[in-house]
Design a protein around this motif. Structure first.
Motif, PDB file in Angstrom:
ATOM      1  N   PRO A 144       0.741  -1.241  -0.016  1.00 31.24           N
ATOM      2  CA  PRO A 144      -0.032  -0.080  -0.127  1.00 31.24           C
ATOM      3  C   PRO A 144       0.836   1.212  -0.194  1.00 31.24           C
ATOM      4  O   PRO A 144       1.869   1.293   0.801  1.00 31.24           O
ATOM      5  CB  PRO A 144      -1.012   0.056   1.277  1.00 31.24           C
ATOM      6  CG  PRO A 144      -0.246  -1.281   2.037  1.00 31.24           C
ATOM      7  CD  PRO A 144       0.664  -2.148   1.176  1.00 31.24           C
ATOM      8  N   LEU A 184      -4.885   0.916   0.134  1.00 35.45           N
ATOM      9  CA  LEU A 184      -5.633  -0.203   1.082  1.00 35.45           C
ATOM     10  C   LEU A 184      -7.067   0.371   1.362  1.00 35.45           C
ATOM     11  O   LEU A 184      -7.337   1.132   1.984  1.00 35.45           O
ATOM     12  CB  LEU A 184      -4.959  -0.701   2.201  1.00 35.45           C
ATOM     13  CG  LEU A 184      -5.245  -1.737   2.896  1.00 35.45           C
ATOM     14  CD1 LEU A 184      -5.591  -2.960   1.970  1.00 35.45           C
ATOM     15  CD2 LEU A 184      -4.392  -2.197   4.027  1.00 35.45           C
ATOM     16  N   ASN A 218     -11.309  -1.105   2.043  1.00 34.94           N
ATOM     17  CA  ASN A 218     -11.986  -1.794   3.224  1.00 34.94           C
ATOM     18  C   ASN A 218     -13.156  -2.763   2.446  1.00 34.94           C
ATOM     19  O   ASN A 218     -13.930  -2.372   1.928  1.00 34.94           O
ATOM     20  CB  ASN A 218     -12.783  -0.896   4.340  1.00 34.94           C
ATOM     21  CG  ASN A 218     -13.567  -1.598   5.337  1.00 34.94           C
ATOM     22  OD1 ASN A 218     -12.869  -2.425   5.947  1.00 34.94           O
ATOM     23  ND2 ASN A 218     -14.777  -1.401   5.567  1.00 34.94           N
ATOM     24  N   HIS A 219     -12.694  -4.141   2.524  1.00 35.35           N
ATOM     25  CA  HIS A 219     -13.606  -5.152   2.048  1.00 35.35           C
ATOM     26  C   HIS A 219     -13.045  -6.442   2.839  1.00 35.35           C
ATOM     27  O   HIS A 219     -12.009  -6.481   3.670  1.00 35.35           O
ATOM     28  CB  HIS A 219     -12.996  -5.265   0.507  1.00 35.35           C
ATOM     29  CG  HIS A 219     -13.902  -6.202  -0.242  1.00 35.35           C
ATOM     30  ND1 HIS A 219     -15.393  -5.843  -0.359  1.00 35.35           N
ATOM     31  CD2 HIS A 219     -13.973  -7.266  -0.841  1.00 35.35           C
ATOM     32  CE1 HIS A 219     -16.031  -6.871  -1.115  1.00 35.35           C
ATOM     33  NE2 HIS A 219     -15.242  -7.470  -1.396  1.00 35.35           N
ATOM     34  N   VAL A 261      -8.402  -8.305   1.612  1.00 32.55           N
ATOM     35  CA  VAL A 261      -7.584  -6.984   1.320  1.00 32.55           C
ATOM     36  C   VAL A 261      -7.836  -6.628  -0.028  1.00 32.55           C
ATOM     37  O   VAL A 261      -7.689  -7.418  -0.848  1.00 32.55           O
ATOM     38  CB  VAL A 261      -5.933  -7.542   1.516  1.00 32.55           C
ATOM     39  CG1 VAL A 261      -5.101  -6.276   0.888  1.00 32.55           C
ATOM     40  CG2 VAL A 261      -5.546  -7.503   2.956  1.00 32.55           C
ATOM     41  N   ILE A 273     -17.181   0.749  14.947  1.00 36.10           N
ATOM     42  CA  ILE A 273     -17.834  -0.550  15.408  1.00 36.10           C
ATOM     43  C   ILE A 273     -18.601  -0.184  17.068  1.00 36.10           C
ATOM     44  O   ILE A 273     -19.264  -1.136  17.505  1.00 36.10           O
ATOM     45  CB  ILE A 273     -17.070  -1.654  15.488  1.00 36.10           C
ATOM     46  CG1 ILE A 273     -16.094  -1.511  16.368  1.00 36.10           C
ATOM     47  CG2 ILE A 273     -16.490  -2.140  13.996  1.00 36.10           C
ATOM     48  CD1 ILE A 273     -14.981  -2.708  16.487  1.00 36.10           C
ATOM     49  N   TYR A 278     -11.501   4.644  18.164  1.00 33.77           N
ATOM     50  CA  TYR A 278     -11.766   3.870  17.031  1.00 33.77           C
ATOM     51  C   TYR A 278     -12.267   4.869  16.060  1.00 33.77           C
ATOM     52  O   TYR A 278     -11.820   4.945  14.789  1.00 33.77           O
ATOM     53  CB  TYR A 278     -12.879   2.824  17.274  1.00 33.77           C
ATOM     54  CG  TYR A 278     -12.883   1.961  16.223  1.00 33.77           C
ATOM     55  CD1 TYR A 278     -12.181   0.613  16.173  1.00 33.77           C
ATOM     56  CD2 TYR A 278     -13.691   2.082  14.922  1.00 33.77           C
ATOM     57  CE1 TYR A 278     -12.006  -0.265  15.443  1.00 33.77           C
ATOM     58  CE2 TYR A 278     -13.745   1.143  14.151  1.00 33.77           C
ATOM     59  CZ  TYR A 278     -13.289  -0.082  14.226  1.00 33.77           C
ATOM     60  OH  TYR A 278     -13.241  -1.002  13.316  1.00 33.77           O
ATOM     61  N   PHE A 285      -9.266   6.332  14.254  1.00 32.65           N
ATOM     62  CA  PHE A 285      -8.509   5.509  13.382  1.00 32.65           C
ATOM     63  C   PHE A 285      -9.515   5.748  12.192  1.00 32.65           C
ATOM     64  O   PHE A 285      -8.839   5.437  10.832  1.00 32.65           O
ATOM     65  CB  PHE A 285      -8.666   4.089  13.895  1.00 32.65           C
ATOM     66  CG  PHE A 285      -7.579   3.914  15.183  1.00 32.65           C
ATOM     67  CD1 PHE A 285      -6.494   4.544  15.143  1.00 32.65           C
ATOM     68  CD2 PHE A 285      -8.062   3.078  16.035  1.00 32.65           C
ATOM     69  CE1 PHE A 285      -5.753   4.508  16.308  1.00 32.65           C
ATOM     70  CE2 PHE A 285      -7.030   2.735  17.006  1.00 32.65           C
ATOM     71  CZ  PHE A 285      -5.976   3.444  17.303  1.00 32.65           C
ATOM     72  N   VAL A 286     -10.806   5.424  12.289  1.00 31.37           N
ATOM     73  CA  VAL A 286     -11.669   5.840  10.973  1.00 31.37           C
ATOM     74  C   VAL A 286     -11.499   6.983  10.280  1.00 31.37           C
ATOM     75  O   VAL A 286     -11.278   7.099   9.031  1.00 31.37           O
ATOM     76  CB  VAL A 286     -13.027   5.401  11.329  1.00 31.37           C
ATOM     77  CG1 VAL A 286     -13.895   5.837  10.414  1.00 31.37           C
ATOM     78  CG2 VAL A 286     -13.361   3.958  12.120  1.00 31.37           C
ATOM     79  N   GLU A 336      -8.859   9.082  10.376  1.00 28.21           N
ATOM     80  CA  GLU A 336      -7.423   8.977   9.632  1.00 28.21           C
ATOM     81  C   GLU A 336      -7.642   8.229   8.480  1.00 28.21           C
ATOM     82  O   GLU A 336      -7.062   8.528   7.245  1.00 28.21           O
ATOM     83  CB  GLU A 336      -6.558   8.245  10.793  1.00 28.21           C
ATOM     84  CG  GLU A 336      -5.275   8.561  10.165  1.00 28.21           C
ATOM     85  CD  GLU A 336      -4.353   7.631  11.151  1.00 28.21           C
ATOM     86  OE1 GLU A 336      -4.466   7.347  12.323  1.00 28.21           O
ATOM     87  OE2 GLU A 336      -3.138   7.008  10.619  1.00 28.21           O
ATOM     88  N   LYS A 337      -8.252   6.898   8.492  1.00 31.20           N
ATOM     89  CA  LYS A 337      -8.431   6.173   7.300  1.00 31.20           C
ATOM     90  C   LYS A 337      -9.075   6.939   6.159  1.00 31.20           C
ATOM     91  O   LYS A 337      -8.786   6.614   5.030  1.00 31.20           O
ATOM     92  CB  LYS A 337      -8.829   4.740   7.745  1.00 31.20           C
ATOM     93  CG  LYS A 337      -8.973   3.809   6.412  1.00 31.20           C
ATOM     94  CD  LYS A 337      -7.983   3.116   6.321  1.00 31.20           C
ATOM     95  CE  LYS A 337      -7.878   2.284   5.280  1.00 31.20           C
ATOM     96  NZ  LYS A 337      -6.377   1.926   4.598  1.00 31.20           N
TER      97      LYS A 337
END
Lengths: 295, 280
Positions: free
Chosen positions: A135, A150, A152-153, A156, A181, A192, A195-196, A198-199
């Motif tokens: 990635p 990268l 989300n599925h 990978v 979640i 969490y 992180f989400v 940032e992603k």
């Protein structure tokens, strides 16, 4: 640059009278750089009709970028006709699968087992090369720079950004924007969510300003709640990310296999209307098998 | 430590099973259509073996991350929930860590100690400026990881060291140094460094011995939490000796061992939660 859709259907090939306008083949997109280099995004059943057109330009060097290893994105590989003719090269790119512990070579190896396909890999006449990508690490394919992102599925999945001569394409493969979640107020929610966020920011940056954005748009908003976690996007998520990233044109693809052409157009019209504030100045289209977009 | 030993231990961990309760819960949750991703994350992040294996994958060279992933939640966002779920299932398929091992090392008590240390370290992180609570939790959970590896793969040497430490109250670190040539802190740190875990996590696991501490907030939290769980007998991981907090750690945590324990208040809920999970 030229983009041509050879397969726009999600999950399973869906031929028949109800899908004749948009097509029933699974994911395959042909990209031609300005130098006519060949990049193929995914090898669903659409790669079979594409491969027949390549017989006119042999020897062929086909740079295939696999977004992920689910059947509808690899199933056409054994039927990629240039593989059977000496002098051609198939260069297969894709990610490392942490669950199987294998690189992209596995998508060929699993399909060319003798019980499932009559020709073994060793018997293929073309040169077959494997490039396992990481990635955010760009690779050069001819005049194009390809950067995997990268997404989300369930397995990978790499979205690919292709930049060439100041022009660009981004294809998601299959992607559901990650979500929290935890419920608001629960312990772990804030961490969490960070992180989400940032992603999602990193994904938007990868798409930023592309000329052509091809996005997994499997579901309508009404369908989504019962499909949450399956790893697919909706009309709303595709429109929102196209808008936020400033994509010039959005192609919605990975059409739900049970959706008829009429139902697909109705769902699309409905989404445009519901998101009118975002869509009125956007160029948004349904990906259709056989369509070419040159820019 | 010899490269052969380091290679052998790293390879051994690949085939090492997880704790019985988490194996059982992972199998239950993955079969239950009503289970949520959160339920599974709550199981994974309480098992040192599963946690190590998942962080090892996500931090591997195949993903070449600009910054290491130190929490299971982050791993889920990064690789996707289903990938983490399937990694957990593959680990569960290896089997369960046996309750008995020939080192006579009680893995249930070890897990209790690790979980209690993790939860206390997370609480202590709130008292300092420069330690992330989630990182402290993981570091606490994994600070004794080397021991469970010894129990599985070098049981005779580990048994000898445990017996010696128990007989004369001497440090388990010294006994392990004599029997294996490396203590659990060195081995734990070596493994997580090999697997490209975050430098702060590696450093914290490496510097847990009173005569080998480093003055950082994260080490203070995990060292403090380790002594607290030993003092309060929250589980047992083979080391009888409880150390007083050295002055730099007292300064960071705001008091000596007893004062820090008093300031934490009632820890019985925390311990009960760990007990539920560690029950074999």
């Amino acid at each position: 640059m030229k983009v041509r859709f050879w397969g726009v259907r999600g999950s399973i090939a869906s031929p028949g009278p109800k899908t004749v306008r948009y097509g029933g083949n699974t994911t395959c997109i042909e990209i031609r750089t300005d130098n006519n280099e060949l990049i193929i995004l995914d090898a669903g059943t659409g790669i079979f009709p594409l491969s027949q057109t390549l017989l006119a330009e042999m020897p062929v060097t086909a740079n295939v970028l696999i977004t992920h290893s689910h059947w509808d994105h690899i199933q056409g590989l054994p039927f990629f006709i240039p593989n059977f003719i000496p002098g051609n090269t198939l260069r297969l790119h894709g990610g490392f699968d942490p669950v199987s512990g294998k690189g992209i070579e596995q998508v060929m190896a699993v399909q060319l087992q003798y019980s499932y396909f009559p020709v073994r890999e060793e018997e293929m006449k073309a040169r077959i090369e494997y490039v396992t990508l990481m990635p955010d690490q760009p690779v050069q394919i001819g005049s194009a720079t390809v950067t995997p992102c990268l997404l989300n599925h369930p397995v990978v999945d790499f979205g690919y950004r292709i930049d060439c001569n100041g022009k660009s394409v981004f294809f998601t493969g299959d992607h559901e924007p990650p979500y929290n979640i935890y419920e608001p107020g629960e312990e772990g929610y804030a961490d969490y969510q960070a992180f989400v966020d940032e992603k999602n920011r990193a994904i938007l940056e990868a798409i930023r300003g592309v000329d052509v954005y091809i996005a997994d748009t499997s579901y309508t908003d009404a369908e989504y709640p019962s499909k949450k976690g399956w790893g697919h996007g909706t009309f709303s998520t595709s429109i929102a990310s196209a808008h936020a990233a400033g994509a010039k044109v959005l192609f919605c693809t990975h059409h739900e296999p049970t959706r008829s052409d009429d139902a697909l157009e109705a769902a699309f019209a409905d989404a445009l209307q519901h998101q009118a504030s975002l869509t009125q100045h956007m160029d948004i289209r349904l990906a259709r098998e056989g369509d070419t977009y040159e820019f | 430590m010899s490269p052969e030993l380091s290679q052998r231990l790293a390879a051994a961990v690949d085939g090492m099973p997880a704790f019985p309760k988490s194996v059982q819960r992972i199998l239950e949750l993955t079969r239950d259509v009503n289970s949520t991703p959160k339920d599974l994350v709550d199981v994974i992040d309480k098992d040192p073996v599963v946690t190590v294996k998942i962080l090892k994958v996500v931090n591997s060279a195949y993903y070449s991350l600009p910054k290491q992933v130190t929490s299971i939640g982050h791993a889920v966002v990064y690789l996707g929930f289903n990938t983490i779920k399937n990694l957990a299932l593959s680990i569960a398929a290896i089997g369960m860590l046996p309750k008995e091992n020939s080192a006579a090392f009680d893995v249930q008590q070890y897990l209790l100690h690790s979980l209690a240390t993790a939860s206390i370290a997370k609480q202590l992180a709130l008292k300092v400026d420069d330690a992330d609570p989630m990182d402290c939790f993981i570091a606490g959970l994994l600070h004794d990881f080397g021991k469970v590896v010894f129990a599985q793969f070098m049981p005779q040497e580990f048994k000898t060291a445990l017996a010696q430490s128990a007989a004369d109250g001497s440090s388990l670190h010294a006994a392990l140094q004599a029997t294996i040539g490396a203590d659990h802190a060195v081995v734990g740190a070596m493994l997580v460094e090999k697997w490209r875990f975050a430098p702060a996590l590696v450093e914290t696991i490496r510097h847990q011995r009173i005569d080998n501490l480093k003055d950082t907030d994260m080490i203070a939290c995990v060292f403090g939490a380790n002594q607290i769980s030993k003092r309060l007998a929250f589980g047992f991981a083979g080391n009888h000796r409880v150390d007083e907090l050295p002055p730099p750690i007292q300064k960071r945590l705001g008091g000596n061992l007893d004062e820090v324990i008093n300031a934490l208040g009632d820890l019985s809920a925390l311990f009960q939660e760990a007990q539920v999970f560690a029950k074999l």
